[in-house]
Scaffold this motif. Structure first.
Motif, PDB file in Angstrom:
ATOM      1  N   LYS A  98      90.537 -25.747  -0.986  1.00 46.47           N
ATOM      2  CA  LYS A  98      90.034 -24.382  -0.974  1.00 46.47           C
ATOM      3  C   LYS A  98      89.656 -23.900  -2.378  1.00 46.47           C
ATOM      4  O   LYS A  98      88.618 -23.262  -2.594  1.00 46.47           O
ATOM      5  N   LEU A 102      85.985 -22.645  -3.732  1.00 50.74           N
ATOM      6  CA  LEU A 102      85.774 -21.356  -4.391  1.00 50.74           C
ATOM      7  C   LEU A 102      85.139 -21.518  -5.766  1.00 50.74           C
ATOM      8  O   LEU A 102      84.247 -20.769  -6.164  1.00 50.74           O
ATOM      9  N   LYS A 103      85.567 -22.532  -6.484  1.00 49.65           N
ATOM     10  CA  LYS A 103      85.000 -22.783  -7.804  1.00 49.65           C
ATOM     11  C   LYS A 103      83.530 -23.150  -7.723  1.00 49.65           C
ATOM     12  O   LYS A 103      82.699 -22.673  -8.507  1.00 49.65           O
ATOM     13  N   ASN A 106      81.493 -19.961  -6.920  1.00 49.91           N
ATOM     14  CA  ASN A 106      81.325 -19.073  -8.072  1.00 49.91           C
ATOM     15  C   ASN A 106      80.263 -19.597  -9.024  1.00 49.91           C
ATOM     16  O   ASN A 106      79.464 -18.836  -9.576  1.00 49.91           O
TER      17      ASN A 106
END
Length: 306
Positions: A98, A102-103, A106
């Motif tokens: 997860k 998310l990284k 972004n």
């Protein structure tokens, strides 16, 4: 505390020993397997699990598992412990995936933001700031205080370099000094005029002022000073006369002194030359002092009473 293998409590006969491989506590009977450990570079006695771990020929690094007695002591069966370890590994893997997603998201969002969007945002922020200049603010502040604008204008904190020569600086200092002295004399003259005006008004109110009255001249002041000197001389002369009279009285009173010793009240035989007191022979020896000048005496005879 008890052994992690046989669960027997430690005592004086059953001492606690640590396994060099895993570090857990065992008794001497449970540490009966000799194994060569690379971290110690020697052959030592280890527990059964460390022996089994050493027999494996896996090159991958493995974590040291606690013994079964440890799980029994804390109230967790061995099967549950294994399942818990497996479940914790799976949860860690899910969390890692997860975070990775998310990284990546972004980074994609950051690449989408271009310079034009940043410029537009900055322009919006600038529009909110009031566009009042410093001159307008100074003018408003001067109106509020009721002072000219020059008194409110900001001045440089540090003075600029002095480019004058030494002669010019000396001339400027002399000019400042002369201007200051001129101001002082001007104020002094004005003050004297005001004082004279007040004095004349007071004299008019008292009724002692006349139009033809003049200020005391220098000669009158000198005469007053001479009179004061004469008065001082007279006072000094009177003081000298009084002191002479007192000395005579002391001398006269000396004739009436009692012919007794100052210490023991016996008949006095000698007078001290330093303090002029009367003493008998014994008391004078006790009173004798070279520092005060009381080291000599004059013979004394009591006057005859009529």
């Amino acid at each position: 505390m008890s052994c992690n293998s046989c669960s027997k409590s430690f005592s004086l006969l059953r001492q606690e020993k640590g396994c060099p491989g895993c570090g857990f506590s065992y008794c001497s009977k449970c540490l009966n397997h000799k194994v060569f450990l690379q971290k110690l570079n020697a052959e030592v006695k280890v527990c059964t699990k460390c022996k089994q771990q050493a027999n494996k020929n896996d090159n991958e690094p493995t974590t040291i598992e606690p013994p079964d007695a440890y799980y029994r002591r804390i109230g967790i069966p061995t099967d549950c412990a294994m399942n818990k370890e497996v479940s914790s590994n799976t949860t860690d893997q899910l969390i890692y995936e997860k975070l990775k997603k998310l990284k990546e998201g972004n980074q994609e969002n950051l690449t989408k933001v271009n310079n034009e969007d940043i410029i537009a945002r900055l322009q919006k922020l600038k529009d909110d700031i009031p566009s009042t200049s410093t001159t307008e603010l100074e003018f408003r502040l001067a109106n509020l205080k009721g002072v000219p604008t020059s008194a409110v204008q900001s001045k440089p904190l540090l003075p600029g370099p002095d480019l004058r020569t030494e002669q010019e600086q000396a001339d400027d200092l002399m000019k400042q000094y002369m201007a200051q002295s001129h101001i002082d004399t001007k104020y002094k003259e004005e003050f004297d005029v005001l004082v004279n005006d007040i004095e004349t008004r007071l004299q008019k109110l008292k009724g002692t002022y006349t139009s033809g009255q003049k200020k005391p001249s220098v000669t009158e002041n000198n005469e007053k000073s001479d009179d004061e000197e004469e008065i001082v001389k007279k006072i000094i002369h009177r003081a000298k006369e009084q002191t002479s009279v007192e000395e005579n009285e002391v001398c006269d009173s000396g004739l009436e002194e009692l012919p007794f010793c100052e210490i023991c009240n016996e008949d006095a035989k000698m007078r001290c030359r330093g303090c002029k007191y009367l003493f008998c022979k014994r008391c004078f020896c006790e009173h004798k002092d070279d520092d005060d000048g009381c080291d000599s005496y004059d013979p004394y005879t009591a006057p005859k009473t009529s």
